[in-house]
Motif scaffolding. Structure first.
Motif, PDB file in Angstrom:
ATOM      1  N   ARG A  81       5.023   5.542  -0.737  1.00 17.71           N
ATOM      2  CA  ARG A  81       5.400   4.494   0.305  1.00 17.71           C
ATOM      3  C   ARG A  81       5.374   5.171   1.606  1.00 17.71           C
ATOM      4  NH1 ARG A  81       4.886   0.655   3.279  1.00 17.71           N
ATOM      5  NH2 ARG A  81       6.608  -0.822   3.841  1.00 17.71           N
ATOM      6  N   LEU A  82       6.416   6.206   1.704  1.00 18.63           N
ATOM      7  CA  LEU A  82       6.624   7.013   2.710  1.00 18.63           C
ATOM      8  C   LEU A  82       5.136   7.388   3.345  1.00 18.63           C
ATOM      9  CD1 LEU A  82       8.433   8.249   4.867  1.00 18.63           C
ATOM     10  CD2 LEU A  82       8.871  10.270   3.118  1.00 18.63           C
ATOM     11  N   ARG A  83       4.581   8.277   2.501  1.00 16.83           N
ATOM     12  CA  ARG A  83       3.006   8.844   2.992  1.00 16.83           C
ATOM     13  C   ARG A  83       2.178   7.719   3.534  1.00 16.83           C
ATOM     14  NH1 ARG A  83       2.902  13.560   3.947  1.00 16.83           N
ATOM     15  NH2 ARG A  83       3.331  14.593   1.952  1.00 16.83           N
ATOM     16  N   ASP A  84       2.251   6.388   2.735  1.00 19.33           N
ATOM     17  CA  ASP A  84       1.374   5.223   3.529  1.00 19.33           C
ATOM     18  C   ASP A  84       1.922   4.903   4.760  1.00 19.33           C
ATOM     19  OD1 ASP A  84       0.020   5.434   1.267  1.00 19.33           O
ATOM     20  OD2 ASP A  84       0.885   3.661   0.380  1.00 19.33           O
ATOM     21  N   VAL A  85       3.274   4.888   4.992  1.00 21.86           N
ATOM     22  CA  VAL A  85       3.666   4.403   6.355  1.00 21.86           C
ATOM     23  C   VAL A  85       3.377   5.539   7.298  1.00 21.86           C
ATOM     24  CG1 VAL A  85       5.954   4.406   7.811  1.00 21.86           C
ATOM     25  CG2 VAL A  85       5.802   3.147   5.430  1.00 21.86           C
ATOM     26  N   LEU A  86       3.540   6.800   6.909  1.00 23.85           N
ATOM     27  CA  LEU A  86       3.307   7.985   7.973  1.00 23.85           C
ATOM     28  C   LEU A  86       1.622   7.924   8.678  1.00 23.85           C
ATOM     29  CD1 LEU A  86       5.259  11.121   6.753  1.00 23.85           C
ATOM     30  CD2 LEU A  86       5.722   9.417   8.408  1.00 23.85           C
ATOM     31  N   ASN A  87       1.003   7.530   7.243  1.00 22.40           N
ATOM     32  CA  ASN A  87      -0.551   7.531   7.820  1.00 22.40           C
ATOM     33  C   ASN A  87      -0.988   6.347   8.465  1.00 22.40           C
ATOM     34  OD1 ASN A  87      -1.217   9.823   6.295  1.00 22.40           O
ATOM     35  ND2 ASN A  87      -1.345   8.914   4.353  1.00 22.40           N
ATOM     36  N   VAL A  88      -0.148   5.174   8.413  1.00 17.83           N
ATOM     37  CA  VAL A  88      -0.560   4.001   9.030  1.00 17.83           C
ATOM     38  C   VAL A  88      -0.116   4.144  10.579  1.00 17.83           C
ATOM     39  CG1 VAL A  88       0.295   1.660   9.483  1.00 17.83           C
ATOM     40  CG2 VAL A  88      -0.423   2.334   7.317  1.00 17.83           C
ATOM     41  N   VAL A  89       1.217   4.852  10.936  1.00 16.52           N
ATOM     42  CA  VAL A  89       1.845   5.015  11.978  1.00 16.52           C
ATOM     43  C   VAL A  89       1.194   5.997  12.784  1.00 16.52           C
ATOM     44  CG1 VAL A  89       3.851   5.877  13.343  1.00 16.52           C
ATOM     45  CG2 VAL A  89       4.411   4.422  11.366  1.00 16.52           C
TER      46      VAL A  89
END
Length: 382
Positions: free
Chosen positions: A329-337
């Motif tokens: 989930r953290l990796r997904d958030v970073l990729n979106v941001v």
């Protein structure tokens, strides 16, 4: 311990807003603990030099990590019975590793920033290489003493057929300096004690009557002395063997036994004397190597950020400690941001099956932002 992600993104207004967004989302959802990672204004040099240095720093990063892992493992070996206390000896500049990481400050005295990046990299490489060299020589010397001591100590365990008798026999147990007589040592099974007492005098001619005495016993049997004439020794041994009485090949030599005891005491004393200084050296040099390793990580972030985001130097580095259950989930958030930093790479990460010509994803994990992993869990099983 834990895994950390050291990341960076440009430091302009747009990206600082992205940082804020990322911080808000990750803290609200408890995805990670974040802290700023301060890297000083280092000398950039030429683009060619940075590209070459990027490769060198990758190798140095792996090397430094392997050295701190070796030291941590060796601390565990040296502490033997206190392995549960290893972690409290793994410190960096006197504090625990997580505190050092989250409050990282560049060591200006040790690695002056006015010098070229290559010089800093070479100083770090030289320092870590020297630590590894010293570790090899110090561990070899200590292991030699420890190995010799263990092999002598092993002789004091085991049954009466195999163990050393140096700590069991005494001068009074033997007839010594006799031209005709000799005292033998015989291992007799517990179940055969009565048979031994009844028959030993008649196993051969010329056995001295009432000369047997038990001088030691273990779970399997006893060690008996018997005195006889030298000339019937071979005959006695053969007859004893037929009756399952085993004669030990042992001849009392006071000087040799004394040497064996003294050697054991000396090795135990040497090991004890070396233990303290060696453990202190390991703790100091673990700290030195760990600090050097994190400076290598900082250098890598600086170099990659300049290569990725260009000049003038303007980026923000951040240290993230992911919640173990929220890594994806953290990796997904970073990729979106941060997907705006590299739309192509972000698209390939969001859709791994997507084939993008010209995008070389090597063994190094690639994300739209600069990313390096610091895995402290490698030191957990020390």
């Amino acid at each position: 311990m834990s895994e950390f992600w050291l990341i960076s993104a440009p430091g302009d207004k747009t990206n600082l807003q992205a940082w804020e967004r990322m911080n808000t989302v990750t803290s609200k959802s408890n995805l990670s603990s974040n802290s700023k990672f301060h890297i000083p204004d280092l000398k950039v040099g030429t683009l060619d030099a940075l590209v070459g240095l990027s490769d060198e720093l990758g190798k140095l990063d792996s090397f430094a990590e392997s050295v701190i892992k070796k030291i941590a493992q060796y601390i565990g070996e040296v502490m033997e019975d206190s392995k549960d206390k290893v972690q409290e000896n793994l410190l960096a500049n006197g504090v625990d590793l997580i505190s050092y990481l989250t409050r990282f400050e560049w060591d200006m005295a040790k690695y002056p920033i006015k010098q070229p990046l290559k010089n800093i990299s070479e100083a770090l490489a030289k320092q870590v290489t020297q630590i590894e060299t010293d570790l090899k020589s110090r561990s070899a010397a200590y292991n030699n003493i420890k190995g010799n001591l263990q092999s002598l100590e092993k002789k004091t365990v085991g049954n009466l057929l195999t163990r050393t008798l140096a700590d069991i026999v005494h001068k009074e147990d033997f007839v010594l300096n006799s031209e005709y007589l000799i005292t033998l040592l015989v291992v007799v099974p517990k179940s055969s004690y009565v048979q031994w007492q009844k028959t030993y005098e008649s196993l051969s001619d010329m056995v001295v009557p009432r000369s047997t005495k038990m001088i030691a016993e273990d779970a399997e049997g006893g060690l008996f002395t018997v005195t006889l004439f030298r000339k019937v020794m071979d005959d006695f041994k053969a007859k004893a063997r037929e009756n399952r009485f085993m004669v030990r090949e042992f001849y009392f030599d006071e000087k040799e036994l004394k040497c064996e005891k003294e050697e054991l005491m000396k090795l135990a004393s040497d090991k004890k004397q070396q233990y303290g200084p060696l453990l202190r050296w390991l703790k100091v040099n673990f700290s030195e190597a760990f600090v050097a390793w994190i400076h290598v990580k900082a250098l890598r972030v600086f170099v990659e950020s300049v290569l990725r985001y260009g000049l003038p130097v303007n980026f923000q580095a951040m240290l993230l400690q992911p919640n173990r259950k929220s890594v994806k989930r953290l990796r997904d958030v970073l990729n979106v941001v941060f997907k705006h930093l590299d739309e192509v790479a972000a698209a390939s990460i969001m859709d791994p099956g997507m084939d993008i010509p010209g995008l070389q994803l090597s063994n190094q994990e690639y994300y739209p932002y600069v990313y390096f992993k610091i895995d402290l869990s490698l030191l957990d099983g020390s």
